[in-house]
Design a protein around this motif. Structure first.
Motif, PDB file in Angstrom:
ATOM      1  N   GLY A  52       0.812  -1.209   0.000  1.00 56.30           N
ATOM      2  CA  GLY A  52       0.000   0.000   0.000  1.00 56.30           C
ATOM      3  C   GLY A  52       0.847   1.260   0.000  1.00 56.30           C
ATOM      4  O   GLY A  52       0.569   2.217  -0.742  1.00 56.30           O
ATOM      5  N   PHE A  53       1.900   1.273   0.802  1.00 56.87           N
ATOM      6  CA  PHE A  53       2.778   2.425   0.866  1.00 56.87           C
ATOM      7  C   PHE A  53       3.480   2.667  -0.469  1.00 56.87           C
ATOM      8  O   PHE A  53       3.558   3.813  -0.933  1.00 56.87           O
ATOM      9  CB  PHE A  53       3.801   2.234   1.991  1.00 56.87           C
ATOM     10  CG  PHE A  53       4.791   3.356   2.095  1.00 56.87           C
ATOM     11  CD1 PHE A  53       4.400   4.576   2.602  1.00 56.87           C
ATOM     12  CD2 PHE A  53       6.102   3.184   1.686  1.00 56.87           C
ATOM     13  CE1 PHE A  53       5.315   5.630   2.704  1.00 56.87           C
ATOM     14  CE2 PHE A  53       7.009   4.220   1.776  1.00 56.87           C
ATOM     15  CZ  PHE A  53       6.617   5.443   2.289  1.00 56.87           C
ATOM     16  N   LEU A  54       4.007   1.608  -1.087  1.00 58.03           N
ATOM     17  CA  LEU A  54       4.704   1.774  -2.368  1.00 58.03           C
ATOM     18  C   LEU A  54       3.769   2.263  -3.467  1.00 58.03           C
ATOM     19  O   LEU A  54       4.147   3.120  -4.275  1.00 58.03           O
ATOM     20  CB  LEU A  54       5.367   0.449  -2.783  1.00 58.03           C
ATOM     21  CG  LEU A  54       6.630   0.073  -2.017  1.00 58.03           C
ATOM     22  CD1 LEU A  54       7.071  -1.340  -2.385  1.00 58.03           C
ATOM     23  CD2 LEU A  54       7.742   1.068  -2.292  1.00 58.03           C
ATOM     24  N   SER A  63       5.783   8.266 -10.059  1.00 59.14           N
ATOM     25  CA  SER A  63       6.917   7.419 -10.414  1.00 59.14           C
ATOM     26  C   SER A  63       6.410   6.053 -10.877  1.00 59.14           C
ATOM     27  O   SER A  63       5.927   5.251 -10.080  1.00 59.14           O
ATOM     28  CB  SER A  63       7.835   7.241  -9.206  1.00 59.14           C
ATOM     29  OG  SER A  63       8.817   6.276  -9.465  1.00 59.14           O
ATOM     30  N   PRO A  64       6.555   5.779 -12.190  1.00 54.83           N
ATOM     31  CA  PRO A  64       6.121   4.468 -12.681  1.00 54.83           C
ATOM     32  C   PRO A  64       6.896   3.305 -12.054  1.00 54.83           C
ATOM     33  O   PRO A  64       6.340   2.235 -11.840  1.00 54.83           O
ATOM     34  CB  PRO A  64       6.394   4.537 -14.182  1.00 54.83           C
ATOM     35  CG  PRO A  64       6.545   5.982 -14.502  1.00 54.83           C
ATOM     36  CD  PRO A  64       7.003   6.654 -13.256  1.00 54.83           C
ATOM     37  N   ALA A  65       8.159   3.532 -11.731  1.00 52.33           N
ATOM     38  CA  ALA A  65       8.965   2.463 -11.129  1.00 52.33           C
ATOM     39  C   ALA A  65       8.412   2.069  -9.758  1.00 52.33           C
ATOM     40  O   ALA A  65       8.259   0.881  -9.456  1.00 52.33           O
ATOM     41  CB  ALA A  65      10.420   2.896 -11.017  1.00 52.33           C
ATOM     42  N   LEU A  66       8.119   3.080  -8.923  1.00 49.72           N
ATOM     43  CA  LEU A  66       7.559   2.776  -7.598  1.00 49.72           C
ATOM     44  C   LEU A  66       6.180   2.138  -7.710  1.00 49.72           C
ATOM     45  O   LEU A  66       5.838   1.227  -6.947  1.00 49.72           O
ATOM     46  CB  LEU A  66       7.469   4.038  -6.749  1.00 49.72           C
ATOM     47  CG  LEU A  66       8.764   4.509  -6.091  1.00 49.72           C
ATOM     48  CD1 LEU A  66       8.539   5.829  -5.374  1.00 49.72           C
ATOM     49  CD2 LEU A  66       9.285   3.464  -5.137  1.00 49.72           C
ATOM     50  N   LEU A  67       5.398   2.616  -8.656  1.00 47.95           N
ATOM     51  CA  LEU A  67       4.068   2.047  -8.854  1.00 47.95           C
ATOM     52  C   LEU A  67       4.171   0.588  -9.289  1.00 47.95           C
ATOM     53  O   LEU A  67       3.434  -0.272  -8.795  1.00 47.95           O
ATOM     54  CB  LEU A  67       3.290   2.860  -9.887  1.00 47.95           C
ATOM     55  CG  LEU A  67       1.809   2.549 -10.031  1.00 47.95           C
ATOM     56  CD1 LEU A  67       1.095   2.717  -8.704  1.00 47.95           C
ATOM     57  CD2 LEU A  67       1.198   3.439 -11.081  1.00 47.95           C
ATOM     58  N   VAL A  74       1.934  -6.067  -4.261  1.00 48.38           N
ATOM     59  CA  VAL A  74       0.522  -6.427  -4.065  1.00 48.38           C
ATOM     60  C   VAL A  74       0.271  -7.839  -4.588  1.00 48.38           C
ATOM     61  O   VAL A  74      -0.408  -8.646  -3.942  1.00 48.38           O
ATOM     62  CB  VAL A  74      -0.411  -5.408  -4.757  1.00 48.38           C
ATOM     63  CG1 VAL A  74      -1.819  -5.954  -4.886  1.00 48.38           C
ATOM     64  CG2 VAL A  74      -0.432  -4.108  -4.008  1.00 48.38           C
ATOM     65  N   THR A  75       0.829  -8.150  -5.750  1.00 46.31           N
ATOM     66  CA  THR A  75       0.666  -9.494  -6.314  1.00 46.31           C
ATOM     67  C   THR A  75       1.253 -10.547  -5.377  1.00 46.31           C
ATOM     68  O   THR A  75       0.647 -11.592  -5.135  1.00 46.31           O
ATOM     69  CB  THR A  75       1.339  -9.580  -7.696  1.00 46.31           C
ATOM     70  OG1 THR A  75       0.793  -8.569  -8.539  1.00 46.31           O
ATOM     71  CG2 THR A  75       1.145 -10.944  -8.322  1.00 46.31           C
ATOM     72  N   THR A  76       2.422 -10.257  -4.817  1.00 44.48           N
ATOM     73  CA  THR A  76       3.044 -11.184  -3.865  1.00 44.48           C
ATOM     74  C   THR A  76       2.164 -11.350  -2.626  1.00 44.48           C
ATOM     75  O   THR A  76       1.977 -12.473  -2.128  1.00 44.48           O
ATOM     76  CB  THR A  76       4.431 -10.666  -3.454  1.00 44.48           C
ATOM     77  OG1 THR A  76       5.220 -10.476  -4.627  1.00 44.48           O
ATOM     78  CG2 THR A  76       5.129 -11.633  -2.521  1.00 44.48           C
ATOM     79  N   ALA A  77       1.614 -10.241  -2.136  1.00 43.19           N
ATOM     80  CA  ALA A  77       0.743 -10.312  -0.955  1.00 43.19           C
ATOM     81  C   ALA A  77      -0.510 -11.138  -1.243  1.00 43.19           C
ATOM     82  O   ALA A  77      -0.946 -11.930  -0.398  1.00 43.19           O
ATOM     83  CB  ALA A  77       0.360  -8.903  -0.499  1.00 43.19           C
TER      84      ALA A  77
END
Length: 88
Positions: A52-54, A63-67, A74-77
């Motif tokens: 959520g923070f990232l 920032s597309p990289a951070l997104l 999120v996928t890993t979670a």
């Protein structure tokens, strides 16, 4: 339908479980899974908060990289959550 011999073998296995692993036998009888260890709960909570923070940081900073990293987190979670419920 199980044969008489198969039922006897299953009863032997059940008795063995009750003698060697009474806690496991009780959980199997009740149908409730064991609670997850605290370390696993901390991992799941940490992944959720980090994801959520990232994603929020990626949106705010444009920032597309951070997104992207947030979306991967999120996928890993989601995979961790699904694997948790899959074992239940």
């Amino acid at each position: 339908m199980l044969s008489h011999h198969d039922r006897q073998e299953l009863e032997k296995i059940e008795r063995w479980f009750e003698l060697t692993e009474p806690a496991l036998a009780a959980r199997l009888r009740s149908g409730r899974p064991a609670p997850p260890p605290p370390a696993r709960l901390a991992l799941i909570l940490g992944l959720d908060i980090t994801a959520g923070f990232l994603m929020l940081l990626g949106i705010v900073a444009n920032s597309p990289a951070l997104l992207l990293i947030g979306m991967i987190t999120v996928t890993t979670a989601v995979i961790v959550h699904l694997s948790r419920f899959g074992r239940a």
